[in-house]
Design a protein around this motif. Structure first.
Motif, mmCIF file in Angstrom:
data_model
loop_
_atom_site.group_PDB
_atom_site.id
_atom_site.type_symbol
_atom_site.label_atom_id
_atom_site.label_comp_id
_atom_site.label_asym_id
_atom_site.label_seq_id
_atom_site.Cartn_x
_atom_site.Cartn_y
_atom_site.Cartn_z
ATOM 1 N N SER A 554 11.983 69.630 -26.971
ATOM 2 C CA SER A 554 12.337 69.327 -25.570
ATOM 3 C C SER A 554 11.287 69.929 -24.616
ATOM 4 O O SER A 554 11.582 70.874 -23.870
ATOM 5 N N PRO A 555 10.101 69.404 -24.679
ATOM 6 C CA PRO A 555 9.099 69.919 -23.736
ATOM 7 C C PRO A 555 9.341 69.337 -22.336
ATOM 8 O O PRO A 555 10.068 68.361 -22.161
ATOM 9 N N THR A 556 8.773 70.010 -21.390
ATOM 10 C CA THR A 556 8.808 69.522 -19.989
ATOM 11 C C THR A 556 7.453 68.902 -19.657
ATOM 12 O O THR A 556 6.413 69.548 -19.847
ATOM 13 N N LEU A 557 7.519 67.694 -19.203
ATOM 14 C CA LEU A 557 6.281 67.011 -18.762
ATOM 15 C C LEU A 557 6.127 67.262 -17.261
ATOM 16 O O LEU A 557 7.015 66.896 -16.479
ATOM 17 N N GLN A 558 5.078 67.933 -16.925
ATOM 18 C CA GLN A 558 4.825 68.315 -15.522
ATOM 19 C C GLN A 558 3.763 67.415 -14.913
ATOM 20 O O GLN A 558 2.735 67.161 -15.538
#
Length: 1310
Positions: A554-558
């Motif tokens: 569950s990475p965060t795409l910034q």
């Protein structure tokens, strides 16, 4: 001639002088005799003077009241001691006796003085013994405690008494006391102590005289002893002492005022005083108070545990015990101890909030309002800033557990941590929903934190209001179309594989095309990365993207704009799985703690890297020792116990741990499984009280030994942990400060309490307390307790052997039944603490006039353990059995500790048995039935005799006989009459027996039939005249039963062989043969020299055989041959028949006539049965021709035979009719119609009354014939029987119709 005359004159003068006897004189005036001169020993000599030239013999005699002490030889005058001498106080041993001396003519008297010289034969006698003194323990040295005095009845030095202390108990008493040997004063020489030394002393004081000469010349010293008992009196000089210290107890806070908390106990160490104790609490104390009288500590005021935080939740009281009365120093003796009271917690406080400073040292202040801030849109879980809040519940343990939750309009945007806290915890508010934290929506948000005590239902909660300021940020950030992107990619995809391309938009126009992308956090870059300008997401490391390791990334795409404003979206990158992983438990092991008796609920969880259905897991429990006690939900993994948990039921080796193996199995094919350990620690609670292993204990300990081990008590507590099974022992009562108890670990379990004497105490057996009843208490750390009674017996020391006192013989009458003691044997033991038990070693008796003692067949006497001689209840003393008993007795001292415990020599006591007249004369076992032949019984004949004995002795055994009654029973008339002067009894003595011979006083009637009933009595000649009697039956035999025997011998020859003939007749008939006379036969037989013997054959039952019976019996006996051959028996009958010589020709003629008569009788049938006298025919047929035929018969027998028997040529045949029948003379009656006649003549056809004689030893058959005249004719009567009946009536019309016949012969033979 003149010379002769002169000589004659001188002789005459001398003879005259000699003829004048002169008076003798007694020259002895006094005599000295030693007091202890033995009896029969020489005392003194009576000296005399006789002036006669030729003294006459003198005779000596002594007289007077005191003469009984002496015996004088009447011929020599030598005086010896007759009775033991004694110096009386009245005459001081000087008295007079008279002496009388005489010769043939004169008697002289004189009183001489006897001086009894003293002998040391008296022991000093103590006055007022024993001596009992009470002495205070602080008595000054050299104080005279008391004075003993002893008097000696002797004189001189023998009366001078000196004193000494022989022995003291305890032995150190010899150092404490001293006696003046002259005046008997006893002084104190060493300090006494009631508590540290003995409280009682026993002194054996010896008094010894100065000695004096004895009869044999030796110097004899006499001594005696007395006991002095000194009791040490306690004085108050010691402080009291608390028992069973240290003291520790517990009480819950807010306990009711007045509730009892603990009881202290102190005793006065001056056990002899045992002063009352009062109790008090020293110092300032508002919480507890103590009862002055009994030491009970109780709650004084309300107790708040939380208010005692500065003293660690406990109170230490200083308790003082003070004696009521002043001590010997004039002060109040007292002592002090500490009592520690732990205050137990109850749930009486709710949780509260506190505001704390930034620094740890800053104090925390209770508050209800707080402020904080946070940037808008902060991520979930980010705590708010500058919030220093603490929650605290002052209660302890489970009472201090509380729950935290949020309330208010904005409660959904935030969460509170922790949700459950124990006692004290910092509180944080964290972002729960970042979207709700929006500055553009709200600039501030308010939440309420609620702290709740779940176990407190009254006042449970506190609330704190927190105002959160929202900080604004640049919110024109790039935005993605979706907040979350669900993306799937195969695990282990190649590097660079595109996962997805996601771009963001920014409302700011200057940021269009200038948005840069990156993945957060940086840790994701080792798995995935993004193209910074295009937003393409790709794989960076194929090996690391392993679903079994991380199934979902569950990475965060910034997205970042030019102003560095960013927008994010969450990427849910799911890795597609393959089924290659076994289930794995979330923990290496599961450990939980549960108190015994409580319920367990623990969840085990396992994960499987595979996807469903391969990732679906079922749980189970591997079978083990305790697996049956638990269940697990196969789906949820919740593990629970299925019954109460009992720590004590578990094995000791497990130490309270239950180890289970739980399995997790997936539903793949094939299923894969794994297991994980679950350790359940069953915590012990104090649910078992200590228990002593025995219900009571009894020990003994010798006196005088300090710190002596007494015994051990054992107790066990079934609880499993030392906190709950640790036991401490104490003595709560009964010790009186004499004993202490120490606690030790026992093996394999439990604890042991060793009881010892206090090291400062010596037990004294002579004190008033010889047995202590202690109450021992076993207490665990939780104050659960058990008590047991311990009896401690103080033992005395004993080392002297008992000795018997002399005792004389006892006299006990026989048949004595008294229940009291008939005597007593006594022994002495010098020990003060002895217990004498008497034992009967043996009993020996002198019986039946024996001169020596031997074993007793009956134990007449029992010896009680007290020495009393009692009569045995099992036997009765009988002088006739034994006249003397000697008992050998042993005495045992049960308390002996050293040496032998019995007497050195056994005691003996002789008991003489005195005879009394207690036995009545006893008739010997005799045959009470006698038979007398009236014809042969002359006056004075001994008809019967009785014998009797009396088991008594001396005069008590003399017996005389008498006839008390005589009756005659007439058998003919069947009546009984009393008769007088028929018999008399003559008493004689034969050895130890008395014989009564019954004689007839007059001639007996020889014509009567019956019996005399004679009662004979036996009486003692001494009082009480005991009497017994017996009855005799004397049957008379009348002359009708006399039998005549004809012998072919002379009278002299028959008389010479009479004894042998009687023996043969007796053996043949089994009767008593009474010979009346033997005389020549009738004139016809005298020429032949025959002899007739008249006899009676008497049965033992009083009956007799008549001639027929005698003839029948003799004919069948074996003795008949000897009687016929050796002694010439020719005839047996009631009358004598002359035997004639029969000519053979006449015999033949008679036979032919008889045959003719028989033929005529059959032919004419006028005679059904020939009535012939069988007896006459048989006797007439005894001719010599008949005898000759018998001799030449075919059976080969020779010699004369007895007529009337069936022993001829054929067995059972008639001797006359046993002839060969000529067929020429047979008229054929046997073939024609004579069968009926033959049958009618058979004696077996008719039912005859056959009676067996009762008494005859050789049974005879008696046939009762019917009297022809008295009744109808019997058609079945045999001709022979009819003939006999007629014959009998012709001889004697008065005789009864009773005849004797040979049963083996009937008319059938005819």
């Amino acid at each position: 001639m003149e010379g002769c005359l002169l000589l004659l004159c001188l002789v005459s003068l001398f003879a005259g002088a000699q003829s004048r006897n002169q008076t003798p004189s007694i020259t002895t005036d006094y005599a000295q005799v030693k007091e202890d001169t033995p009896t029969n020993e020489f005392a003194f000599q009576i000296e005399t003077y006789d002036p006669d030239l030729v003294p006459n013999p003198l005779t000596y005699m002594i007289t007077g009241p005191k003469a009984s002490y002496f015996r004088v030889d009447p011929n020599t005058g030598t005086v010896t001691v007759r009775n033991p001498l004694e110096r009386d106080d009245d005459d001081k041993g000087v008295f007079s006796i008279g002496v009388v001396v005489s010769d043939a003519d004169y008697t002289v008297n004189k009183d001489i003085q006897i001086i009894i010289t003293d002998a040391n034969d008296n022991r000093p006698i103590f006055e007022n013994a024993p001596y009992n003194e009470n002495v205070k323990e602080n008595t000054a040295l050299d104080t005279v405690l008391f004075q003993v005095s002893a008097k000696d009845a002797d004189a001189g030095l023998a009366a001078v008494v000196r004193y000494s202390i022989d022995e003291a108990s305890p032995s150190d008493g010899l150092t404490h006391f001293l006696i003046n040997e002259n005046n008997g004063e006893v002084k104190l020489t060493k300090k006494l102590s009631f508590t540290s030394l003995s409280t009682f002393y026993q002194l054996r004081i010896k008094a010894t005289d100065g000695g004096g000469p004895a009869y044999n010349g030796d110097t004899v010293y006499q001594s005696n002893t007395a006991f002095a008992f000194i009791t040490v009196v306690d004085i108050p000089d010691l402080d009291p002492q608390f028992l069973s210290t240290p003291y520790a107890t517990a009480v819950n806070e807010h306990s009711p005022v007045g509730q009892s908390v603990f009881k202290v106990r102190a005793i006065d160490q001056d056990t002899g005083i045992n002063d009352a104790i009062t109790y008090s609490i020293e110092g300032t104390n508002d919480l507890f108070e103590i009862a002055a009288s009994d030491g009970i500590i109780s709650v004084k005021s309300d107790i708040d545990r939380e208010a005692l935080l500065d003293i660690n939740f406990g109170v230490v009281l200083e308790v003082t015990a003070t004696e009521v009365n002043p001590s010997v120093l004039g002060t109040q003796a007292h002592t002090t101890t500490e009592v520690r009271i732990t205050i137990g917690d109850i749930n009486d406080n709710k949780p509260k909030f506190y505001s704390c400073g930034v620094n740890p040292s800053d104090p925390c202040v209770e508050a209800s309002s707080f402020t904080a801030n946070i940037f808008e849109h902060s991520s979930m879980g980010v705590p708010v800033n500058v919030l220093n809040i603490k929650a605290n519940d002052l209660d302890q343990g489970e009472n201090g557990t509380f729950e935290l939750s949020l309330a208010g309009l904005d409660k959904d945007a935030f969460s509170v941590s922790p949700q459950i806290a124990d006692s004290e915890s910092l509180v944080q508010i964290m972002v729960k929903n970042s979207q709700d934290v929006d500055y553009e929506t709200k600039t501030s948000m308010v939440v309420q934190i609620i702290a709740k005590d779940p176990s407190n239902t009254v006042d449970c909660c506190s609330t704190a209001t927190v105002t959160i300021q929202i900080k604004d940020i640049n919110d024109n950030s790039p935005t993605f179309p979706h907040e979350t992107y669900n993306i799937k990619v195969d695990e282990h995809s190649a590097n660079g594989t595109t996962v997805d391309t996601i771009t963001a938009t920014d409302p700011d126009t200057m940021d269009v095309g200038n948005i840069r992308y990156r993945l957060l956090p940086d840790s994701i870059l080792k798995y995935f990365d993004v193209n910074a300008t295009t937003g393409r997401i790709f794989v960076t490391n194929s090996k690391l993207i392993d679903r079994e390791v991380i199934s979902l990334h569950s990475p965060t795409l910034q997205a970042r704009d030019q102003a560095n404003n960013t927008g994010t979206t969450v990427l849910e990158i799911a890795l597609t799985d393959i089924n290659d992983q076994t289930p794995q438990f979330n923990r290496e092991s599961y450990v939980d703690y549960v108190k015994e008796g409580s319920n367990l609920r623990i969840q085990v969880q396992a994960t499987d890297g595979d996807e469903s259905p391969n990732s679906e897991i079922e749980y189970g429990i591997v079978t083990s020792d305790y697996s049956a006690n638990f269940t697990i939900d196969p789906t949820t993994g919740w593990l629970e116990n299925n019954g109460p948990l009992d720590r004590e039921a578990m094995q000791d080796k497990d130490n309270g741990q239950v180890k289970l193996n739980v399995t997790a199995t997936d539903k793949g094919s094939p299923p894969l499984s794994t297991w994980g350990p679950v350790v359940i620690n069953v915590e012990d609670i104090n649910d078992n009280i200590p228990k002593f292993r025995k219900t009571s204990y009894t020990f003994s300990v010798e006196e005088g030994k300090k710190a002596e081990f007494v015994g051990s008590v054992q107790a066990v507590d079934l609880d499993q942990t030392i906190d709950h099974n640790r036991i401490s022992f104490s003595i709560v009562s009964g010790s009186f400060g004499q004993f202490i108890i120490r606690t030790f670990k026992d093996k394999p379990d439990g604890y042991i309490g060793n009881i010892t004497v206090d090291p400062d105490i010596e037990l004294d057996y002579e004190s008033s307390v010889k047995t202590f009843s202690l109450k021992a208490e076993a207490t665990d750390l939780g104050s659960m307790k058990d008590t047991v009674t311990v009896e401690v017996i103080v033992l005395d020391v004993n080392d002297e052997r008992p000795q018997f006192k002399p005792i004389g013989p006892l006299l006990v009458k026989e048949n004595t039944t008294i229940t009291e003691a008939v005597g007593n044997i006594e022994a002495v033991d010098l020990d003060s603490n002895h217990s004498l038990v008497y034992q009967l070693v043996s009993s020996r008796c002198r019986c039946n006039g024996s001169l020596s003692l031997g074993p007793c067949s009956e134990d007449w006497f029992n010896l009680e353990t007290t020495g009393e001689i009692m009569l045995s209840e099992d036997f009765v003393i009988d002088y006739e059995m034994c006249e003397q008993v000697e008992l050998e007795v042993q005495v045992v001292d049960e308390f002996t500790q050293k040496g032998e415990n019995n007497s050195a020599t056994p005691g003996r006591i002789v008991i003489n048995i005195e005879d009394i007249n207690d036995n009545a004369p006893a008739f010997d076992t005799i045959d009470s039935l006698y038979v007398v032949v009236s014809e042969s019984a002359s006056v004075g004949s001994v008809i019967a005799s009785v014998t009797a004995t009396d088991r008594d002795s001396g005069k008590n055994r003399l017996i005389t006989f008498s006839i008390t009654s005589v009756q005659f029973r007439d058998d003919v008339n069947n009546k009984t009459t009393n008769v007088d002067r028929v018999f008399r009894v003559v008493t004689t003595q034969e050895d130890d027996k008395y014989v009564g011979n019954i004689q007839n006083d007059e001639a007996l009637n020889i014509d009567v039939k019956g019996k005399y009933l004679v009662t004979v009595g036996a009486t003692n000649t001494e009082e009480p005249k005991l009497f017994s009697e017996t009855k005799l039956e004397i049957f008379t035999v009348d002359r009708s039963l006399k039998v005549q025997l004809l012998f072919s011998k002379t009278v002299e020859e028959v008389k010479a062989a009479q004894s042998q003939i009687v023996l043969l007749l007796t053996a043949a008939t089994q009767t008593k043969v009474e010979v009346v006379r033997a005389e020549p036969g009738s004139p016809e037989t005298r020429a032949a020299g025959d002899t007739v013997m008249e006899v009676y054959f008497v049965n033992a039952n009083g009956t007799a055989l008549d001639s027929d019976s005698a003839e029948t019996i003799l004919s069948k006996s074996d003795e008949r041959f000897k009687l016929q051959i050796e002694y010439g028996l020719k005839y047996i009958g009631g009358t004598v028949v002359t035997e004639k010589q029969v000519d053979p020709v006449l015999f033949v003629l008679l036979g032919l006539v008889a045959g003719l008569i028989i033929v005529l009788a059959v032919m004419t049938t006028s005679l059904v049965c020939t009535r012939r006298s069988y007896r006459t025919k048989l006797k007439a047929a005894k001719a010599m021709n008949s005898a000759a035929k018998v001799v030449t018969g075919g059976d080969g027998k020779s010699g004369p035979v007895v007529p009337g028997t069936n022993k001829y040529t054929m067995e059972g045949a008639n001797p006359v009719l046993n002839l060969n029948i000529d067929t020429a003379t047979d008229l054929g009656f046997d073939e024609e119609g004579s069968n009926a006649d033959r049958v009618s003549l058979n004696s077996l056809d008719c039912n005859m009354d056959i009676v067996m004689s009762d008494r005859d030893t050789m049974p005879m058959m008696m046939i009762q014939e019917e009297d022809e005249e008295g009744g109808a004719h019997n058609p079945c009567s045999e001709p022979l029987g009819e003939a006999l009946a007629q014959h009998g009536r012709k001889k004697d019309n008065d005789s009864p119709s009773l005849t004797f016949a040979n049963p083996s012969l009937s008319t059938t033979d005819l």
